[in-house]
Design a protein around this motif. Structure first.
Motif, PDB file in Angstrom:
ATOM      1  N   PRO A  43      19.644   0.164 -70.735  1.00  0.00           N
ATOM      2  CA  PRO A  43      18.750  -0.823 -70.103  1.00  0.00           C
ATOM      3  C   PRO A  43      17.403  -0.206 -69.746  1.00  0.00           C
ATOM      4  O   PRO A  43      17.223   1.015 -69.806  1.00  0.00           O
ATOM      5  CB  PRO A  43      19.532  -1.204 -68.837  1.00  0.00           C
ATOM      6  N   GLU A  44      16.439  -1.067 -69.391  1.00  0.00           N
ATOM      7  CA  GLU A  44      15.145  -0.576 -68.921  1.00  0.00           C
ATOM      8  C   GLU A  44      15.284  -0.051 -67.498  1.00  0.00           C
ATOM      9  O   GLU A  44      16.142  -0.493 -66.740  1.00  0.00           O
ATOM     10  CB  GLU A  44      14.116  -1.703 -68.964  1.00  0.00           C
ATOM     11  N   VAL A  45      14.406   0.891 -67.115  1.00  0.00           N
ATOM     12  CA  VAL A  45      14.450   1.453 -65.767  1.00  0.00           C
ATOM     13  C   VAL A  45      13.877   0.450 -64.786  1.00  0.00           C
ATOM     14  O   VAL A  45      13.064  -0.415 -65.145  1.00  0.00           O
ATOM     15  CB  VAL A  45      13.669   2.778 -65.722  1.00  0.00           C
ATOM     16  N   PHE A  46      14.314   0.526 -63.543  1.00  0.00           N
ATOM     17  CA  PHE A  46      13.806  -0.351 -62.493  1.00  0.00           C
ATOM     18  C   PHE A  46      12.422   0.114 -62.044  1.00  0.00           C
ATOM     19  O   PHE A  46      12.173   1.318 -61.899  1.00  0.00           O
ATOM     20  CB  PHE A  46      14.751  -0.346 -61.295  1.00  0.00           C
ATOM     21  N   ASP A  47      11.527  -0.857 -61.797  1.00  0.00           N
ATOM     22  CA  ASP A  47      10.191  -0.556 -61.278  1.00  0.00           C
ATOM     23  C   ASP A  47      10.280  -0.525 -59.755  1.00  0.00           C
ATOM     24  O   ASP A  47      10.309  -1.571 -59.095  1.00  0.00           O
ATOM     25  CB  ASP A  47       9.193  -1.615 -61.759  1.00  0.00           C
ATOM     26  N   LEU A  48      10.383   0.668 -59.175  1.00  0.00           N
ATOM     27  CA  LEU A  48      10.613   0.800 -57.742  1.00  0.00           C
ATOM     28  C   LEU A  48       9.420   0.317 -56.915  1.00  0.00           C
ATOM     29  O   LEU A  48       9.592  -0.188 -55.797  1.00  0.00           O
ATOM     30  CB  LEU A  48      10.935   2.258 -57.415  1.00  0.00           C
ATOM     31  N   ASP A  49       8.203   0.462 -57.431  1.00  0.00           N
ATOM     32  CA  ASP A  49       7.031   0.001 -56.678  1.00  0.00           C
ATOM     33  C   ASP A  49       7.057  -1.508 -56.511  1.00  0.00           C
ATOM     34  O   ASP A  49       6.791  -2.047 -55.424  1.00  0.00           O
ATOM     35  CB  ASP A  49       5.756   0.432 -57.395  1.00  0.00           C
ATOM     36  N   VAL A  50       7.414  -2.212 -57.582  1.00  0.00           N
ATOM     37  CA  VAL A  50       7.485  -3.680 -57.509  1.00  0.00           C
ATOM     38  C   VAL A  50       8.587  -4.113 -56.550  1.00  0.00           C
ATOM     39  O   VAL A  50       8.403  -5.028 -55.738  1.00  0.00           O
ATOM     40  CB  VAL A  50       7.724  -4.261 -58.918  1.00  0.00           C
ATOM     41  N   ILE A  51       9.731  -3.431 -56.618  1.00  0.00           N
ATOM     42  CA  ILE A  51      10.847  -3.782 -55.738  1.00  0.00           C
ATOM     43  C   ILE A  51      10.496  -3.503 -54.292  1.00  0.00           C
ATOM     44  O   ILE A  51      10.827  -4.286 -53.384  1.00  0.00           O
ATOM     45  CB  ILE A  51      12.105  -2.989 -56.165  1.00  0.00           C
ATOM     46  N   HIS A  52       9.770  -2.384 -54.034  1.00  0.00           N
ATOM     47  CA  HIS A  52       9.394  -2.039 -52.661  1.00  0.00           C
ATOM     48  C   HIS A  52       8.450  -3.076 -52.076  1.00  0.00           C
ATOM     49  O   HIS A  52       8.557  -3.469 -50.904  1.00  0.00           O
ATOM     50  CB  HIS A  52       8.746  -0.652 -52.665  1.00  0.00           C
ATOM     51  N   LYS A  53       7.466  -3.586 -52.893  1.00  0.00           N
ATOM     52  CA  LYS A  53       6.556  -4.623 -52.424  1.00  0.00           C
ATOM     53  C   LYS A  53       7.284  -5.936 -52.176  1.00  0.00           C
ATOM     54  O   LYS A  53       6.970  -6.695 -51.266  1.00  0.00           O
ATOM     55  CB  LYS A  53       5.448  -4.823 -53.450  1.00  0.00           C
ATOM     56  N   LYS A  54       8.314  -6.194 -53.004  1.00  0.00           N
ATOM     57  CA  LYS A  54       9.075  -7.442 -52.875  1.00  0.00           C
ATOM     58  C   LYS A  54       9.830  -7.478 -51.560  1.00  0.00           C
ATOM     59  O   LYS A  54       9.959  -8.537 -50.941  1.00  0.00           O
ATOM     60  CB  LYS A  54      10.028  -7.571 -54.060  1.00  0.00           C
TER      61      LYS A  54
END
Length: 398
Positions: free
Chosen positions: A362-373
């Motif tokens: 799978p693709e890696v998770f975008d931690l910056d986007v998740i942190h802003k969410k």
């Protein structure tokens, strides 16, 4: 071959059990008369029981470990003899109409008629696959060995097949040697050597330590007495007799084996069950071939192959994927064939596996986007999830 032999034996056993159990037996006498004759013949061959009290007095107060084994063997043999005497006497009375025929006596009568060992006798006897006639010969020889042991002392060559529990005698040998040499019992083991003696008559005296044993057979191999090593079986010879074997107790730290096959010794050709019952000990047999050769021949039996059918499949599989080189060299080998069976090379096969794994990643998770969410107020569980994933993606193995 072992699979087909056992299958044929099972078929004949079923055919014997399916034969008519009433009417004439084919010899001009009735079934009951035939059973009565067999019972009388066995009764005439039964020996008297051993007087254990007299034997204990003869041995004295200081009893060696092997003498203890003798007393235990005689006690078991007496129980079997008394059970045979009692059941045959009751069967004769039942056939004469003096007493009723119980289900137990009916089973004894059926077994005698079919030439098999009755179940109530089999429970008190060592494991065997013999027919009734061969078993009686074995029974008589057991009594002769016990009588010789009582009257003349421990035999020069122990007929190991004639002992009810042969592993107890081998354990007693180790105990006696440890007492004599002051060795720790838990650090001692057994080592075996195949001698040049073909029969028991050639042996004139006992060894200084250990013992000589006879009654062992090789399945899946033969023994070259001149070269002193394992060789291939002769054509159409499934089982061959092993020469006299010398068993030597030794300290485990001093035992260093090379070019030696640790071969399991079983009580019967059925080998052992899932609980390990049936395995007596492991013999050390010298070989000039790779050990895997004898594994495929069925001399050493291990792993998850649990019967002759599995062993045949294992032989075909390993011969296909390992090739002939494994039988003639001592070089290390890997479980891979140059041709995987699909017409591709080893490198092409590895490349296919790698591409298949890549397509499933799978693709890696975008931690910056998740942190802003999640925003500024992050729960403890979210922090733990964030730190765990961060540590995983930044680790050398990740």
């Amino acid at each position: 071959m072992g699979y087909y032999t056992q299958a044929a034996r099972d078929v004949w056993t079923l055919l014997i059990e399916l034969q008519p159990q009433t009417g004439d037996s084919g010899g001009g006498i009735s079934r009951d008369e035939y059973i009565s004759q067999v019972a009388r013949d066995i009764q005439s061959k039964l020996p008297e029981v051993f007087d254990l009290d007299v034997i204990r007095k003869k041995l004295g107060l200081e009893i060696s470990p092997t003498s203890v084994v003798l007393l235990q063997e005689l006690e078991r043999f007496n129980k079997l003899t008394l059970r045979m005497i009692r059941s045959l006497a009751e069967l004769q009375r039942a056939l004469a109409g003096e007493v009723g025929m119980s289900s137990e006596l009916d089973e004894v009568a059926r077994a005698l008629f079919n030439g098999q060992i009755p179940v109530i006798w089999r429970k008190l006897a060592p494991d065997t696959l013999k027919s009734l006639g061969n078993w009686m010969i074995h029974f008589k020889r057991r009594h002769e060995q016990y009588s010789s042991w009582v009257d003349e002392g421990e035999p020069c060559v122990m007929w190991l097949s004639g002992l009810h529990i042969p592993e107890s005698y081998l354990t007693a040998l180790v105990q006696a040697t440890c007492r004599k040499n002051g060795w720790p019992l838990d650090h001692s083991t057994l080592y075996t050597q195949v001698t040049h003696y073909r029969s028991e008559d050639e042996v004139k005296e006992r060894p200084g330590q250990g013992c000589f044993v006879s009654g062992l057979y090789l399945e899946g191999a033969d023994w070259d007495i001149e070269k002193g090593c394992l060789v291939r079986s002769k054509p159409r010879v499934l089982v061959s007799q092993l020469p006299i074997l010398k068993i030597i107790p030794i300290e485990a730290r001093r035992l260093k084996l090379q070019n030696t096959l640790r071969t399991p010794v079983y009580t019967t050709s059925m080998r052992r069950n899932a609980m390990g019952v049936g395995l007596v000990f492991e013999a050390d047999l010298f070989t000039t071939k790779h050990i895997s050769h004898w594994v495929l021949q069925g001399v050493m039996y291990g792993g998850r192959a649990i019967d002759s059918f599995d062993r045949r499949i294992l032989t075909v599989y390993m011969d296909e994927y390992l090739g002939d080189f494994i039988f003639d060299t001592f070089q290390p080998f890997h479980f891979f064939h140059s041709d995987s069976g699909g017409g591709i090379s080893r490198d092409e096969y590895i490349s296919q596996v790698a591409r298949d794994i890549q397509s499933k990643l799978p693709e890696v998770f975008d931690l910056d986007v998740i942190h802003k969410k999640w925003g500024l107020e992050i729960s403890p569980t979210s922090v733990y999830c964030y730190e765990s994933w961060n540590a995983l993606t930044n680790s050398p193995s990740g």
